[in-house]
Design a protein around this motif. Sequence first.
Motif, PDB file in Angstrom:
ATOM      1  N   GLU A  67       4.581 -12.334 -11.488  1.00  0.00           N
ATOM      2  CA  GLU A  67       3.840 -11.069 -11.504  1.00  0.00           C
ATOM      3  C   GLU A  67       3.604 -10.546 -10.091  1.00  0.00           C
ATOM      4  O   GLU A  67       3.672  -9.340  -9.846  1.00  0.00           O
ATOM      5  CB  GLU A  67       2.525 -11.211 -12.269  1.00  0.00           C
ATOM      6  N   ASP A  68       3.342 -11.446  -9.141  1.00  0.00           N
ATOM      7  CA  ASP A  68       3.200 -11.027  -7.732  1.00  0.00           C
ATOM      8  C   ASP A  68       4.504 -10.420  -7.225  1.00  0.00           C
ATOM      9  O   ASP A  68       4.498  -9.391  -6.543  1.00  0.00           O
ATOM     10  CB  ASP A  68       2.810 -12.212  -6.845  1.00  0.00           C
ATOM     11  N   LEU A  72       5.108  -6.601  -5.868  1.00  0.00           N
ATOM     12  CA  LEU A  72       5.689  -6.293  -4.558  1.00  0.00           C
ATOM     13  C   LEU A  72       6.942  -5.433  -4.681  1.00  0.00           C
ATOM     14  O   LEU A  72       7.146  -4.519  -3.878  1.00  0.00           O
ATOM     15  CB  LEU A  72       5.988  -7.578  -3.787  1.00  0.00           C
ATOM     16  N   VAL A  73       7.778  -5.705  -5.679  1.00  0.00           N
ATOM     17  CA  VAL A  73       8.946  -4.853  -5.906  1.00  0.00           C
ATOM     18  C   VAL A  73       8.488  -3.427  -6.180  1.00  0.00           C
ATOM     19  O   VAL A  73       9.018  -2.476  -5.599  1.00  0.00           O
ATOM     20  CB  VAL A  73       9.809  -5.398  -7.071  1.00  0.00           C
ATOM     21  N   SER A  74       7.490  -3.264  -7.029  1.00  0.00           N
ATOM     22  CA  SER A  74       6.963  -1.925  -7.321  1.00  0.00           C
ATOM     23  C   SER A  74       6.483  -1.223  -6.063  1.00  0.00           C
ATOM     24  O   SER A  74       6.766  -0.039  -5.855  1.00  0.00           O
ATOM     25  CB  SER A  74       5.814  -2.006  -8.324  1.00  0.00           C
ATOM     26  N   GLU A  75       5.753  -1.944  -5.229  1.00  0.00           N
ATOM     27  CA  GLU A  75       5.206  -1.353  -4.010  1.00  0.00           C
ATOM     28  C   GLU A  75       6.304  -0.949  -3.027  1.00  0.00           C
ATOM     29  O   GLU A  75       6.278   0.145  -2.468  1.00  0.00           O
ATOM     30  CB  GLU A  75       4.230  -2.319  -3.337  1.00  0.00           C
ATOM     31  N   ARG A 132      -0.260  -9.825   2.289  1.00  0.00           N
ATOM     32  CA  ARG A 132      -1.097 -10.793   1.570  1.00  0.00           C
ATOM     33  C   ARG A 132      -0.319 -11.686   0.615  1.00  0.00           C
ATOM     34  O   ARG A 132      -0.661 -12.851   0.450  1.00  0.00           O
ATOM     35  CB  ARG A 132      -2.185 -10.057   0.776  1.00  0.00           C
ATOM     36  N   LEU A 133       0.704 -11.151  -0.037  1.00  0.00           N
ATOM     37  CA  LEU A 133       1.358 -11.883  -1.118  1.00  0.00           C
ATOM     38  C   LEU A 133       2.710 -12.498  -0.765  1.00  0.00           C
ATOM     39  O   LEU A 133       3.186 -13.364  -1.488  1.00  0.00           O
ATOM     40  CB  LEU A 133       1.526 -10.979  -2.346  1.00  0.00           C
ATOM     41  N   PHE A 150      11.291  -8.844   1.637  1.00  0.00           N
ATOM     42  CA  PHE A 150      10.191  -9.800   1.615  1.00  0.00           C
ATOM     43  C   PHE A 150      10.674 -11.097   0.997  1.00  0.00           C
ATOM     44  O   PHE A 150      11.676 -11.132   0.282  1.00  0.00           O
ATOM     45  CB  PHE A 150       8.950  -9.252   0.902  1.00  0.00           C
ATOM     46  N   GLU A 151       9.966 -12.143   1.325  1.00  0.00           N
ATOM     47  CA  GLU A 151      10.303 -13.480   0.871  1.00  0.00           C
ATOM     48  C   GLU A 151       9.066 -14.103   0.245  1.00  0.00           C
ATOM     49  O   GLU A 151       7.968 -13.951   0.775  1.00  0.00           O
ATOM     50  CB  GLU A 151      10.737 -14.278   2.104  1.00  0.00           C
ATOM     51  N   VAL A 152       9.253 -14.750  -0.887  1.00  0.00           N
ATOM     52  CA  VAL A 152       8.155 -15.440  -1.561  1.00  0.00           C
ATOM     53  C   VAL A 152       8.646 -16.795  -2.050  1.00  0.00           C
ATOM     54  O   VAL A 152       9.808 -16.946  -2.418  1.00  0.00           O
ATOM     55  CB  VAL A 152       7.595 -14.631  -2.754  1.00  0.00           C
TER      56      VAL A 152
END
Length: 162
Positions: A67-68, A72-75, A132-133, A150-152
């Motif tokens: 979900e995070d 982030l994709v949406s943002e 933040r995420l 971005f990387e998660v």
Amino acid sequence: MRMMIDGRRSGHPPGMHRAQAGERVTDSRRFSLEKGPGVVGQCRDLTREVLDEWLGTRGVHERAAVEDVLLLVSEVVTNACTHGGAPYELRLDRTAGKLWVQVSDNSPERPHPHGKHRPARSSGHGLYLLKRLSSAWGWVPRGRGKTVWFEVPVPRPPGMAL
């Protein structure tokens, strides 16, 4: 040349793919995007489908991480629509324990906050959420514009080798 990542220097030169930087990419998907309404939802749906395929059944902790990623994709896609002309590509790469997301748009301008983050505002939270995420984020100039990435960390499916 070194690129900026969230205000820090990175050892990855602009345009360098993670696999070239010594990280083994186990899966990769690239989607060409068309202008128009619905591109944010389309990118969320594509990302969800890919993550479902790559990660399979998940527990509560893993679902929260997905979900995070979707947030982030949406943002990032919304920022590309609002400030970058239009997003034209979404790319997802998975390495051992990491997901790397890239959104390319038509503006060469670097992403920057438009004022101080204010939680009560109805917009302007994209870069704050990235900080933040994600474990890292940045941008690179690319052909007709730029790529924001971005990387998660993501859980490895059972049986996936390092």
